[in-house]
Design an enzyme around this catalytic site. Structure first.
Site, mmCIF file in Angstrom:
data_model
loop_
_atom_site.group_PDB
_atom_site.id
_atom_site.type_symbol
_atom_site.label_atom_id
_atom_site.label_comp_id
_atom_site.label_asym_id
_atom_site.label_seq_id
_atom_site.Cartn_x
_atom_site.Cartn_y
_atom_site.Cartn_z
ATOM 1 N N ASP A 1 4.269 40.364 32.169
ATOM 2 C CA ASP A 1 4.563 38.878 32.725
ATOM 3 C C ASP A 1 3.801 38.692 33.998
ATOM 4 O O ASP A 1 3.175 39.432 34.507
ATOM 5 C CB ASP A 1 6.216 38.701 32.571
ATOM 6 C CG ASP A 1 6.801 39.735 33.527
ATOM 7 O OD1 ASP A 1 6.161 40.438 34.435
ATOM 8 O OD2 ASP A 1 7.940 39.505 33.372
ATOM 9 N N ASP B 1 5.320 38.521 36.998
ATOM 10 C CA ASP B 1 5.519 39.278 37.973
ATOM 11 C C ASP B 1 4.775 40.523 37.778
ATOM 12 O O ASP B 1 4.275 41.174 38.607
ATOM 13 C CB ASP B 1 7.098 39.725 37.889
ATOM 14 C CG ASP B 1 7.779 38.794 38.946
ATOM 15 O OD1 ASP B 1 7.250 38.175 39.603
ATOM 16 O OD2 ASP B 1 9.185 38.901 38.881
ATOM 17 N N ASP C 1 5.361 45.181 33.612
ATOM 18 C CA ASP C 1 5.794 44.343 32.534
ATOM 19 C C ASP C 1 4.546 43.249 32.253
ATOM 20 O O ASP C 1 3.960 42.896 33.212
ATOM 21 C CB ASP C 1 6.891 43.467 32.878
ATOM 22 C CG ASP C 1 8.456 44.034 32.680
ATOM 23 O OD1 ASP C 1 8.238 45.305 31.859
ATOM 24 O OD2 ASP C 1 9.175 43.802 33.410
ATOM 25 N N GLU D 1 7.129 50.477 37.355
ATOM 26 C CA GLU D 1 7.389 49.415 38.052
ATOM 27 C C GLU D 1 8.935 48.990 37.728
ATOM 28 O O GLU D 1 9.022 48.942 36.555
ATOM 29 C CB GLU D 1 6.633 48.120 37.646
ATOM 30 C CG GLU D 1 7.018 47.182 38.602
ATOM 31 C CD GLU D 1 7.172 47.266 40.013
ATOM 32 O OE1 GLU D 1 6.206 48.042 40.771
ATOM 33 O OE2 GLU D 1 7.899 46.865 40.818
#
Ligand code: TTJ
Length: 661
Positions: A528, A530, A526, A453
């Site tokens: 997180d 998102d 990641d 990503e």
């Protein structure tokens, strides 16, 4: 329609079981709830008794009045509840009906009864849940009354009255029904005041009854329904000579009609087990939507059921037969599917059978379950539709040309989908996507692909990887909403196209595991919110359109560390906070510098290899079907049509979530 002898019942046929205490103790058991639906049900129950009388052919006028004092009255011009003393009981049939619970004991029994359809309640239940109640019966020159109070206690035995100048024996009640004005040869008037100690609200909603009585009027041609609200001085009358044909016309109002002659049948179906009244009307319009309304004993079945199934089966069979016979469908053409006949169809299906045998299913108990009804509807429909088509060739032609348009559109859409999928996804023109950094080995047993990503992480990943066995496909930003989009839309999205082509195995019906180019598919995002959102999108895509990948355990998620600890020339990667806490308790922990990785992009090629990509040291999380299912649910909630759950989710997660749209 039905055998009038069936309605030839009298007081001797009322079964007596017990008093009314159980009803007041557990009202919900009898009327479903003590909220407004339960309150409304009381009126329905009383009206249904008049409906029975009307359907039997003994009444043609039903009136419902809401009074200022909060009471409601229902009038009919039927034969009147029998009020003579019932042999062996010493009381009238009227009193028995209003003061005793009669489980399964309907008046008469075994005939088409609207009453007792849903909760098996009767007039006694209404009485039990009323502050007071009165019944007036007229037969010829005789008018009698009985009154009850406080949950069905008789305060006035059956006695004769004059039509004018009446007084009530109920304390605190008014005399507001108009007996003299109900100037029929015979009839019944029931008035009751719902008990405010039982019900959460005693406010009858006028609109609810407008809808209900209009529906009743459509379903019983030639019966007049009057509705008066003295609280607000409103009044309606519903009367439809044409019955469900008039209903059909109303539903198709403002639409362009295709067959000018509506199909209509009303027939009784009888065999050794069943006695079912079937009435059906349908007509096509030029719209694309379908509108089919189903009723069993005048109860709407929002979820359809066996009558709907029988209708569809017969419609599909007869239209196909006729279209073949008349050469609308040529030898090479395929048959209409059931769905091909839905576009533009407006239909009303109304069946009646012994209410004590009614079976309901489904989430809201709004789906008819009686299996015999399917056969009954199918048989009646087949015979009458064959005749209709033969007798109305121009209407038949109008219907079938609509059906052919629908069929062609379906075939064209499928063909378009197939070519798009084949061209763009399956073959990819033999060209792999430009962004793909492929590995040199071709044997999927040894190869894996990282879906990375974001471009910032893609660079280090390409540099750090093992070029022999590891391919990198950078995809940037959120992928298309696969929940809402259809297959042809999905393959038009560039991002997804490159993913599908890189994997090589196709998508949807054309998915072919043998063509898969990699043994492991590893999503790298990641750690997180998102990243989690992006993960959800990918998992949804796999779950919906390449579920085989999940079934054969080929989907993984890379697990990058959250921290890097360095001391002297040493370093250690810490994957989560419990790793960190444990590390801090060691000797090295005291002097080490701990760095937190904010995202994959912060790692250099070496770090990324060591921590996340090296098969010898990395962590991978295998994604199960269950994980994907959960992602799919979250996805549906976030992207689907239901707004309320999404709002709730976003409100709860507002600080963290970053949600599209
Ligand atoms: C009973 O057998 C003799 C002929 O009349 C039959 C009968 O029950 N008729 C009847 C009942 N008509 N109307 C009702 C009725 C009407 C209302 C408003 C409420 C109730 C509980 C019954």
């Amino acid at each position: 329609m039905s055998d009038p002898k069936k309605y030839d019942y009298n007081a001797d046929q009322i079964q007596v079981l017990e008093g009314l205490d159980p009803v007041r103790k557990r009202p919900g058991m009898y009327i479903g709830s003590t909220g407004q639906p339960g309150l409304h049900h009381l009126v329905t129950e009383i009206v249904n008794n008049s409906m029975d009388e009307a359907i039997g052919g003994f009444a043609n006028h039903v009136k419902v009045e809401f009074f200022k004092d909060g009471s409601v009255a229902v009038y009919d011009n039927g034969r009147g509840i029998p009020f003579e003393i019932k042999k062996g009981y010493g009381v009238s049939g009227l009193e028995l009906a209003f003061t005793k619970l009669h489980a399964g004991g309907k008046f008469g029994g075994g005939s088409y009864k609207v009453s007792s359809g849903l909760h098996g309640v009767g007039s006694s239940v209404v009485n039990a849940l009323s502050k007071w109640c009165r019944v007036v019966v007229k037969r010829g020159d005789t008018i009698v009354i009985q009154e009850y109070q406080d949950g069905g206690k008789v305060v006035r035995p059956v006695e004769k009255i004059k039509p004018n100048k009446n007084e009530t024996k109920v304390k605190g009640a008014e005399w507001n029904i108009d007996v003299a004005g109900w100037n029929y040869e015979s009839g019944t008037i029931v008035q009751f005041m719902p008990d405010s100690e039982i019900f959460e609200t005693t406010d009858f909603k006028y609109k609810h009854f407008i809808a209900q009585l209009r529906e009743y009027a459509y379903l019983t041609a030639g019966i007049r329904f009057e509705l008066i609200d003295y609280r607000t001085d409103q009044k309606e009358t519903f009367y439809f000579e044409g019955g469900i044909k008039a209903y059909l016309r109303a539903l198709n109002r403002n639409k362009k009609i295709l067959n000018d002659t509506p199909f209509h049948v009303r027939q009784n179906y009888k065999d050794d087990k069943d006695d079912i009244d079937v009435e059906i009307a349908f007509q096509y319009n030029d719209a694309f939507t379908e509108n089919v309304v189903c009723f069993a004993n005048h109860l709407k079945n929002a979820e359809g059921g066996t009558h709907l199934t029988g209708f569809r089966t017969a419609l599909t069979k007869m239209i196909n037969d006729y279209a073949r016979k008349e050469n609308y469908l040529k030898e090479k053409d395929e048959n209409f599917s059931g769905d091909d006949l839905k576009e533009g169809l407006t239909a009303i299906i109304s069946i009646k059978l012994d209410s004590s045998t009614l079976q309901f299913e489904g989430q809201t108990k709004a789906k008819l379950g009686n299996t015999n009804v399917k056969t009954a509807v199918e048989m009646v429909m087949k015979d009458s539709l064959e005749i209709f088509l033969a007798e109305h060739p121009r209407d038949a032609q109008a219907i079938i040309s609509k059906n052919i348009t629908t069929l062609k559109a379906r075939l064209a859409a499928k063909a378009a989908r197939d070519t798009v999928i084949r061209k763009s996804a399956l073959e990819g023109g033999g060209v792999l996507p430009g962004k793909l950094a492929d590995c040199s080995k071709k044997d999927p047993e040894h190869t894996e692909i990282f879906i990375v990503e974001g471009d910032s992480a893609a660079g280090p990943a390409k540099q750090g990887r093992d070029r022999n066995t590891q391919a990198i496909l950078p995809l940037f930003g959120k992928i298309l909403n696969t929940e809402r989009s259809r297959l042809d839309k999905i393959v038009e999205s560039d991002k997804l196209k490159s993913l599908i082509i890189a994997l090589g195995a196709g998508i949807g019906e054309q998915y072919d595991e043998k063509k898969l180019r990699y043994g492991k598919i590893i999503i790298m995002a990641d750690a997180d919110i998102d990243g989690a959102h992006i993960m959800t999108l990918y998992l949804t895509l796999f779950y919906r359109h390449m579920v085989e990948l999940l079934q054969s355990n080929k989907i993984f998620v890379a697990v990058p560390p959250l921290y890097k600890a360095s001391w002297g020339k040493n370093k250690k990667y810490l994957f989560d906070d419990s790793d960190r806490v444990a590390f801090l308790k060691t000797k090295e922990g005291s002097s080490a510098v701990i760095q937190r990785f904010k995202g994959l992009g912060e790692m250099n090629a070496e770090e990324l290899w060591e921590t996340t990509m090296d098969p010898a040291t990395r962590r991978l999380k295998m994604i199960t079907i269950g994980d994907a299912e959960k992602a799919d649910e979250v996805f549906t909630m976030l992207m689907g049509d239901e707004v309320a759950p999404r709002k709730r989710f976003i409100q709860t997660h507002a600080k963290h979530a970053n949600v599209d749209r």
